[in-house]
Design a protein around this motif. Structure first.
Motif, PDB file in Angstrom:
ATOM      1  N   PHE A  23     -28.345  32.478   2.092  1.00 10.25           N
ATOM      2  CA  PHE A  23     -27.304  32.581   3.125  1.00 10.25           C
ATOM      3  C   PHE A  23     -27.043  31.203   3.726  1.00 10.25           C
ATOM      4  O   PHE A  23     -27.941  30.572   4.275  1.00 10.25           O
ATOM      5  N   PRO A  24     -25.781  30.739   3.621  1.00  8.14           N
ATOM      6  CA  PRO A  24     -24.631  31.315   2.902  1.00  8.14           C
ATOM      7  C   PRO A  24     -24.661  30.940   1.417  1.00  8.14           C
ATOM      8  O   PRO A  24     -25.478  30.130   0.994  1.00  8.14           O
ATOM      9  N   SER A  25     -23.776  31.546   0.653  1.00  5.31           N
ATOM     10  CA  SER A  25     -23.735  31.319  -0.787  1.00  5.31           C
ATOM     11  C   SER A  25     -23.099  29.962  -1.084  1.00  5.31           C
ATOM     12  O   SER A  25     -21.957  29.703  -0.711  1.00  5.31           O
ATOM     13  N   LYS A  26     -23.854  29.112  -1.755  1.00  6.07           N
ATOM     14  CA  LYS A  26     -23.337  27.782  -2.086  1.00  6.07           C
ATOM     15  C   LYS A  26     -22.211  27.856  -3.107  1.00  6.07           C
ATOM     16  O   LYS A  26     -21.205  27.132  -3.008  1.00  6.07           O
ATOM     17  N   GLU A  27     -22.363  28.718  -4.101  1.00  9.06           N
ATOM     18  CA  GLU A  27     -21.343  28.830  -5.142  1.00  9.06           C
ATOM     19  C   GLU A  27     -20.011  29.295  -4.545  1.00  9.06           C
ATOM     20  O   GLU A  27     -18.949  28.785  -4.904  1.00  9.06           O
ATOM     21  N   ALA A  28     -20.071  30.268  -3.628  1.00  4.10           N
ATOM     22  CA  ALA A  28     -18.842  30.750  -2.994  1.00  4.10           C
ATOM     23  C   ALA A  28     -18.201  29.670  -2.140  1.00  4.10           C
ATOM     24  O   ALA A  28     -16.973  29.494  -2.139  1.00  4.10           O
ATOM     25  N   ALA A  29     -19.007  28.912  -1.400  1.00  7.90           N
ATOM     26  CA  ALA A  29     -18.469  27.885  -0.511  1.00  7.90           C
ATOM     27  C   ALA A  29     -17.818  26.752  -1.306  1.00  7.90           C
ATOM     28  O   ALA A  29     -16.709  26.304  -0.979  1.00  7.90           O
ATOM     29  N   LEU A  30     -18.474  26.269  -2.350  1.00  6.41           N
ATOM     30  CA  LEU A  30     -17.918  25.154  -3.129  1.00  6.41           C
ATOM     31  C   LEU A  30     -16.653  25.570  -3.880  1.00  6.41           C
ATOM     32  O   LEU A  30     -15.677  24.805  -3.944  1.00  6.41           O
ATOM     33  N   SER A  31     -16.662  26.771  -4.443  1.00  7.63           N
ATOM     34  CA  SER A  31     -15.500  27.214  -5.211  1.00  7.63           C
ATOM     35  C   SER A  31     -14.282  27.418  -4.316  1.00  7.63           C
ATOM     36  O   SER A  31     -13.170  26.998  -4.656  1.00  7.63           O
ATOM     37  N   ILE A  32     -14.478  28.030  -3.150  1.00 13.81           N
ATOM     38  CA  ILE A  32     -13.332  28.270  -2.266  1.00 13.81           C
ATOM     39  C   ILE A  32     -12.867  26.964  -1.628  1.00 13.81           C
ATOM     40  O   ILE A  32     -11.662  26.791  -1.346  1.00 13.81           O
ATOM     41  N   TYR A  33     -13.771  26.027  -1.390  1.00 17.94           N
ATOM     42  CA  TYR A  33     -13.357  24.728  -0.847  1.00 17.94           C
ATOM     43  C   TYR A  33     -12.453  23.994  -1.830  1.00 17.94           C
ATOM     44  O   TYR A  33     -11.392  23.484  -1.454  1.00 17.94           O
ATOM     45  N   ALA A  34     -12.875  23.940  -3.098  1.00 18.09           N
ATOM     46  CA  ALA A  34     -12.058  23.260  -4.100  1.00 18.09           C
ATOM     47  C   ALA A  34     -10.710  23.952  -4.286  1.00 18.09           C
ATOM     48  O   ALA A  34      -9.661  23.288  -4.377  1.00 18.09           O
ATOM     49  N   ALA A  35     -10.714  25.278  -4.319  1.00 12.89           N
ATOM     50  CA  ALA A  35      -9.457  26.004  -4.503  1.00 12.89           C
ATOM     51  C   ALA A  35      -8.526  25.819  -3.306  1.00 12.89           C
ATOM     52  O   ALA A  35      -7.314  25.623  -3.476  1.00 12.89           O
ATOM     53  N   MET A  36      -9.065  25.869  -2.109  1.00 12.20           N
ATOM     54  CA  MET A  36      -8.232  25.719  -0.903  1.00 12.20           C
ATOM     55  C   MET A  36      -7.657  24.317  -0.813  1.00 12.20           C
ATOM     56  O   MET A  36      -6.477  24.132  -0.473  1.00 12.20           O
ATOM     57  N   TYR A  37      -8.452  23.305  -1.079  1.00  3.80           N
ATOM     58  CA  TYR A  37      -7.975  21.919  -1.019  1.00  3.80           C
ATOM     59  C   TYR A  37      -6.866  21.689  -2.039  1.00  3.80           C
ATOM     60  O   TYR A  37      -5.831  21.082  -1.727  1.00  3.80           O
ATOM     61  N   LEU A  38      -7.060  22.184  -3.246  1.00  3.64           N
ATOM     62  CA  LEU A  38      -6.037  22.019  -4.281  1.00  3.64           C
ATOM     63  C   LEU A  38      -4.778  22.800  -3.964  1.00  3.64           C
ATOM     64  O   LEU A  38      -3.658  22.326  -4.186  1.00  3.64           O
TER      65      LEU A  38
END
Length: 322
Positions: free
Chosen positions: A175-190
Motif C-alpha cells: 500500500f499503495p500499489s507502485k505499478e498502479a501509480a507509475l502506470s497512471i502517472y505516465a498515462a496522465m502526463y502523456l
C-alpha cells in the motif's frame, strides 16, 4: 540538477537498501483477506516489472520527442521561427534551439515526477507495512506454536513467520500499489501533453481516443494487480490517486499546460505603457478636481468685478459733487 540528483538518490535508498525499516503489521489467525494463493514471482505476472518500467520510461520519451519535432517543423514551415521561445546565452545571436529546450524541459519534469511518484509510493509502503492478499501463503505461520485456537486472536510478533524472509518483506509492502501509480502517472502526463500540444486539424476524435487508450491501459494494469492477488483494491486506488495528483500538479503548476514562453512584445506592452510620458496619456478629471482648479479663478473674477463697480460708483459721486 541538484534537486534531481537528490530525488534519484532518495528513490534508490527506498528501493534497494534497508535504510528505512518497514513497519511490521500484525494479523489475525486464519484471516481470510490474506489467505489468497501465492501468484508466483513478479516476473510471471501478465504485466511484469520489466515491461511496465520500459513502457513508462520509453513511450513518453518517444511521444514527446516526436511531438516537439513535429511542432518545430510546422513552425518553420509557417515562417514562425522568430516567434519561438529561446534562451539567450550571450548576446542576441546565441540561443538554445527551441526544439532542444522544450524537449529537455518536458522530459526533465516527467522524469522528476516519475521518481517523485516512486518516493511517495515507497514511503507509504514503508510507513504502513500493509500485507498482501497472499501474505499468509508466504508467511507460513505455525498456528499450533502461536496458539491460534480462535480466529479473533491477533498475532503481532515479527518472528511469527517461517517462510522466506525476502518474500515476506515484499509481501509487507503493498500500500499503495507502485505499478498502479507509475502506470497512471505516465498515462496522465502523456494524455495532458497530447491534449495541450496537438492542434492539427482532423484530430478532434483522434486525441480523445489516444488519451483514453492510454488511461485504459493504466487502469487495466491496476485491475490485473487485484486479479492476480498481488494487491488489494485499496492499494490500487491509492496508487491511482498519487499518480494522477503528481501528474496534474506538474503539468498545471510547473510547465503551465505545456505552453511556451510568451513573445517579448506581449510582455513589453505593459512596460511600454508604464514608461510613456504622462502628457501622452489621456486623462479624465473628476468634478472635484475641476472645482479645485476653477475656484481660484472664480474668486479672482468676483473680486475684480466688485472693484470695478466700486470705482464706477465713486466716479459718479465725484461728478455729482462737482
Amino acid at each position: 540538477m541538484v534537486i534531481m540528483a537528490g530525488t534519484v538518490m532518495l528513490a534508490y535508498y527506498f528501493e534497494y537498501t534497508d535504510t528505512f525499516a518497514v513497519n511490521v503489521q500484525g494479523f489475525f489467525c486464519y484471516e481470510g483477506a490474506y489467505r489468497k494463493p501465492y501468484p508466483g514471482p513478479e516476473d510471471s505476472s501478465a504485466v511484469p516489472p520489466v515491461l511496465l518500467y520500459s513502457l513508462t520510461a520509453g513511450v513518453p520519451v518517444l511521444v514527446i520527442i516526436v511531438g516537439e519535432t513535429a511542432v518545430f517543423c510546422l513552425q518553420l514551415a509557417t515562417k514562425d521561427f522568430e516567434n519561438q521561445e529561446k534562451t539567450i546565452l550571450t548576446g542576441d545571436c546565441c540561443y538554445i534551439n527551441p526544439l532542444v529546450r522544450r524537449t529537455i524541459r518536458f522530459l526533465g519534469i516527467y522524469a522528476f515526477g516519475l521518481f517523485a511518484t516512486d518516493i511517495f509510493v515507497n514511503a507509504g509502503q514503508v510507513v504502513t507495512g500493509n500485507l498482501a492478499p497472499h501474505f499468509l501463503a508466504l508467511c507460513k505461520p505455525n498456528y499450533t506454536a502461536l496458539g491460534c485456537k480462535q480466529y479473533t486472536q491477533f498475532i503481532s510478533s515479527a518472528h511469527a513467520c517461517t517462510g522466506n524472509p525476502d518474500l515476506i518483506m515484499k509481501a509487507r509492502k503493498t500500500f499503495p500499489s507502485k505499478e498502479a501509480a507509475l502506470s497512471i502517472y505516465a498515462a496522465m502526463y502523456l494524455a495532458m501533453y497530447i491534449t495541450s500540444t496537438v492542434k492539427a486539424r482532423g484530430t478532434r476524435l483522434a486525441k480523445p481516443v489516444l488519451c483514453l487508450g492510454l488511461m485504459c491501459l493504466a487502469f487495466l494494469t491496476g485491475i490485473n494487480r487485484v486479479a492476480e492477488y498481488r494487491n488489494h483494491w485499496s492499494d490500487v486506488i491509492a496508487g491511482f490517486i498519487i499518480g494522477i495528483s503528481i501528474a496534474v500538479f506538474l503539468v498545471v503548476c510547473v510547465v503551465n499546460n505545456f505552453r511556451g514562453r510568451q513573445p517579448e512584445h506581449e510582455h513589453s506592452h505593459t512596460d511600454n505603457l508604464a514608461q510613456m510620458p504622462m502628457i501622452s496619456i489621456p486623462r479624465v478629471e473628476s468634478p472635484l478636481e475641476k472645482l479645485q482648479i476653477l475656484a481660484p479663478l472664480c474668486w479672482h473674477s468676483t473680486v475684480m468685478h466688485l472693484k470695478t463697480k466700486t470705482l464706477r460708483a465713486l466716479l459718479e459721486q465725484n461728478q455729482l459733487y462737482k
